[in-house]
Design a protein around this motif. Structure first.
Motif, PDB file in Angstrom:
ATOM      1  N   TYR A 228       1.073  -0.802  -0.273  1.00  0.00           N
ATOM      2  CA  TYR A 228      -0.075   0.154   0.135  1.00  0.00           C
ATOM      3  C   TYR A 228       0.858   1.395  -0.232  1.00  0.00           C
ATOM      4  O   TYR A 228       2.291   1.361  -0.720  1.00  0.00           O
ATOM      5  N   ASP A 229       0.320   1.982   0.577  1.00  0.00           N
ATOM      6  CA  ASP A 229       1.868   3.721   1.271  1.00  0.00           C
ATOM      7  C   ASP A 229       2.795   3.368   1.922  1.00  0.00           C
ATOM      8  O   ASP A 229       3.308   4.503   2.750  1.00  0.00           O
ATOM      9  N   THR A 230       2.671   1.867   2.279  1.00  0.00           N
ATOM     10  CA  THR A 230       3.476   1.747   4.196  1.00  0.00           C
ATOM     11  C   THR A 230       5.295   1.967   3.627  1.00  0.00           C
ATOM     12  O   THR A 230       5.934   2.007   4.249  1.00  0.00           O
ATOM     13  N   GLN A 232       7.456   3.573   2.614  1.00  0.00           N
ATOM     14  CA  GLN A 232       7.942   4.957   2.994  1.00  0.00           C
ATOM     15  C   GLN A 232       8.241   5.150   3.848  1.00  0.00           C
ATOM     16  O   GLN A 232       7.319   4.923   5.125  1.00  0.00           O
ATOM     17  N   TRP A 291       2.396   5.369  11.892  1.00  0.00           N
ATOM     18  CA  TRP A 291       2.102   6.736  11.636  1.00  0.00           C
ATOM     19  C   TRP A 291       2.693   7.485  12.297  1.00  0.00           C
ATOM     20  O   TRP A 291       2.064   8.783  12.477  1.00  0.00           O
ATOM     21  N   GLY A 300      -2.047  12.805   4.626  1.00  0.00           N
ATOM     22  CA  GLY A 300      -0.359  12.767   3.784  1.00  0.00           C
ATOM     23  C   GLY A 300       0.493  13.664   3.818  1.00  0.00           C
ATOM     24  O   GLY A 300       1.611  14.058   3.330  1.00  0.00           O
ATOM     25  N   VAL A 310       2.619  12.569   0.582  1.00  0.00           N
ATOM     26  CA  VAL A 310       3.108  11.108   0.195  1.00  0.00           C
ATOM     27  C   VAL A 310       2.202  10.370  -0.944  1.00  0.00           C
ATOM     28  O   VAL A 310       0.925  10.380  -1.551  1.00  0.00           O
ATOM     29  N   ILE A 311       3.343   9.774  -2.015  1.00  0.00           N
ATOM     30  CA  ILE A 311       3.131   9.202  -2.760  1.00  0.00           C
ATOM     31  C   ILE A 311       1.889   8.086  -3.027  1.00  0.00           C
ATOM     32  O   ILE A 311       2.603   7.237  -1.737  1.00  0.00           O
ATOM     33  N   GLY A 312       1.377   7.904  -3.188  1.00  0.00           N
ATOM     34  CA  GLY A 312      -0.019   7.126  -3.294  1.00  0.00           C
ATOM     35  C   GLY A 312      -0.871   6.744  -2.011  1.00  0.00           C
ATOM     36  O   GLY A 312      -0.429   5.423  -1.331  1.00  0.00           O
ATOM     37  N   TYR A 313      -1.166   7.568  -1.489  1.00  0.00           N
ATOM     38  CA  TYR A 313      -1.320   7.811   0.103  1.00  0.00           C
ATOM     39  C   TYR A 313      -2.180   6.765  -0.299  1.00  0.00           C
ATOM     40  O   TYR A 313      -3.839   7.130  -1.312  1.00  0.00           O
ATOM     41  N   ASN A 314      -2.863   5.581   0.512  1.00  0.00           N
ATOM     42  CA  ASN A 314      -4.324   4.736   0.700  1.00  0.00           C
ATOM     43  C   ASN A 314      -4.482   5.173   2.116  1.00  0.00           C
ATOM     44  O   ASN A 314      -4.115   4.418   3.184  1.00  0.00           O
TER      45      ASN A 314
END
Length: 564
Positions: A228-230, A232, A291, A300, A310-314
């Motif tokens: 997912y967006d994790t 990073q 987070w 994000g 945040v790129i690709g925030y989910n």
């Protein structure tokens, strides 16, 4: 009338949910059941990392409804260190403090001579990381001390089940109780035909029910290889790599809290004679670790400039979604108990295994590296029997370079198992420990208690409330892990400080100690209990409420719960 108002609030909360959280398994139609003189069943719903601060910030309406109409404990708190998952699940179902139950923290010295050395050299020094344990390690440590678990009492009248996506939580909750069922995740199966294959996590455990399908296509499998967006910062320190702890986005194979609740509802349906159900929901904990808990930059906005970055925030990996999900599962479980006719015969406990410390700017002392799960290197240092971590964060290096650390575990406290435990060597290590960033005090184990061996750095506590809490609770909480198998030295840290990941557990801070402890159902009233109820008090209080005479002494207090 109180119970009807409670269930109405559950229904409204479910209608207002902004995420699709419906489970796939239902409950049979209610059958009229006589009201017993005393309840005979227990359900424990443990929301991992749920502090009272989180309940309030995210408006968890079902949890708040349970507090309103059940027996809440407004002054309740966790009551021990280490305030971590691998410890508290066992505290709750043993009624024992960590210093009497076999292990006290994520680190463990095998002073009881239970576990075999795994290394040909002396490198391990009989030190272990307990969150790496399976039942093969945890059960012998429990059994060495010979204490009964809550399941031992409940199994005399019906089936006892433990459901947790997190294995060490499951085995700590359940214990080695003959005939009981424990369901968790483990292993991997690959489904589909190349090149269209997908890896899934599968259910494993003890005494698995025959209806629990573990083959490809089963509802009970959840996807692996999902970041997912994790992937990073800061989540990359401890990212979601599959749908074990997060719900995920695959319809029909939801993981995490929904998986655990679906299983629990199916158990109620399949076994009408169940007597105990211990449910651990991991979603809030995972989001908080990744987070920063209540500091989660929802949307994000990591740098706080008001713009998503945040790129690709989910949203499904973040705190708002995780708390809404956990809250909805509490409602589903309570509704199922009502619909099945079991609620009047069931004492429900809603609690947590710890809260969550959110690291403030300049008070995070871990390192970042472009490697998934690098937070493990911030948590642990040592060449122990069941793992190796020998690259400490910069903030911890002065302690490691002093040369006497066999194992350290650092979260919102710093815990050290020494190579040389002599008073002189311990004093030298403690002196270095006191110089580490944000340390408020250093404590040295002396038999069944800890002695404070450094001045208290009051200036590092930023509010009168924090200082007052330290005065009232620091000694008590540190002392709960004073055992030969526990740490030799402990350093306490301020309210807003972690050495590991941006949101964490472990220490004496109010945000990790002030958790919900609520008793409901079973004919209980809505009158609150204003004593300082702790996690260790849950089991003796349950036994008293069920009219069961304990077979062995416990550390907890058996409170008399007000009846409706």
């Amino acid at each position: 009338m109180a119970r009807r108002r409670l269930l109405a609030s559950f229904a409204l909360a479910g209608m207002a949910a902004t995420v699709a959280l419906a489970g796939t398994q239902g409950i049979a139609s209610a059958k009229p059941k006589p009201t017993p003189a005393k309840p005979t069943k227990v359900v424990i719903i443990l929301v991992d990392a749920l502090s009272r601060e989180i309940v309030d910030k995210y408006g968890m309406s079902n949890v708040q409804a349970l507090m309103d109409v059940g027996v809440d404990t407004p002054r309740g708190y966790l009551g021990h260190t280490g305030s971590v998952t691998v410890v508290t699940h066992n505290v709750i179902t043993s009624g024992l403090l960590p210093k009497h139950m076999g292990w006290t923290n994520e680190g463990y010295r095998d002073s009881l001579d239970v576990l075999p050395d795994r290394k040909a050299t002396n490198a391990g020094d009989n030190l272990f990381i307990s969150s790496n344990w399976t039942s093969a390690e945890m059960f012998p440590v429990q059994n060495k001390l010979g204490y009964p678990k809550l399941g031992d009492y409940l199994a005399k009248s019906g089936g006892v089940y433990t459901v947790s996506p997190k294995a060490y939580a499951a085995y700590g909750f359940s214990g080695d109780v003959p005939g009981t069922t424990t369901i968790t995740f483990g292993g991997t199966v690959t489904c589909g035909t190349a090149p269209n294959t997908q890896r899934y996590r599968i259910p494993v455990g003890i005494n698995l029910p025959s209806w629990l399908d573990t083959t490809c296509g089963s509802r009970w499998l959840v996807e692996r290889d999902k970041g997912y967006d994790t992937l990073q910062e800061p989540a990359r320190l401890y990212p979601a790599l599959d749908d074990r702890y997060v719900v995920g986005d695959e319809a029909g194979h939801q993981g995490g809290d929904v998986w655990a609740t679906d299983l629990s509802l199916r158990i109620m349906q399949e076994d009408e004679d169940w007597s105990g159900l211990f449910i651990s929901l991991p979603g809030v904990d995972k989001a908080a670790h990744m987070w920063g808990g209540v500091n989660d930059p929802e949307g994000g906005d990591l740098d706080g400039d008001g713009q998503p970055d945040v790129i690709g925030y989910n949203e499904l990996t973040h705190m708002e979604y995780a708390t809404a999900t956990a809250d909805a599962q509490v409602g589903r479980i309570m509704d199922a108990l009502e619909e099945s006719g079991d609620l009047d015969d069931t004492v429900v406990v809603l609690t947590a295994d710890h809260g969550s410390v959110a690291a403030a700017e300049d008070h995070f002392h871990g390192d970042f590296e472009p490697v998934n799960d690098y937070g493990l290197w911030n948590w642990y240092y040592g060449d122990v029997e069941n793992d190796v971590y020998l690259d400490p964060q910069e903030a911890l290096k002065p302690l490691v370079e002093e040369g006497n650390v066999g194992l350290s575990y650092s979260d919102s406290s710093i815990n050290v198992w020494l190579k040389d435990q002599s008073p002189e060597a311990a004093a030298a290590t403690a002196e270095v420990m006191a110089t580490l960033p944000d340390v408020t005090a250093v404590w040295h184990r002396n038999g069944d208690h800890f002695d404070r061996v450094s001045p208290v750095r009051w200036e590092r506590m930023t509010s009168p409330g924090e200082r007052a809490w330290f005065v009232r609770k620091a000694q008590e909480l540190v002392d709960t892990q004073a055992a030969d198998y526990g740490p030799d030295l402990v350093a306490t840290l301020p309210d807003d400080t972690t050495y590991s990941v941006h949101g964490d557990h472990g220490g004496i801070q109010r945000s990790t100690q002030q958790i919900p402890i609520v008793f409901a159902g079973g004919g209980l009233s809505s009158k609150d209990l204003h004593s300082e109820v702790r996690s260790v008090d849950i089991m003796p209080t349950l036994l008293r409420t069920l009219g069961i005479e304990p077979d062995a002494p416990m550390d907890g207090v058996a409170y008399k719960l007000p009846m409706g």
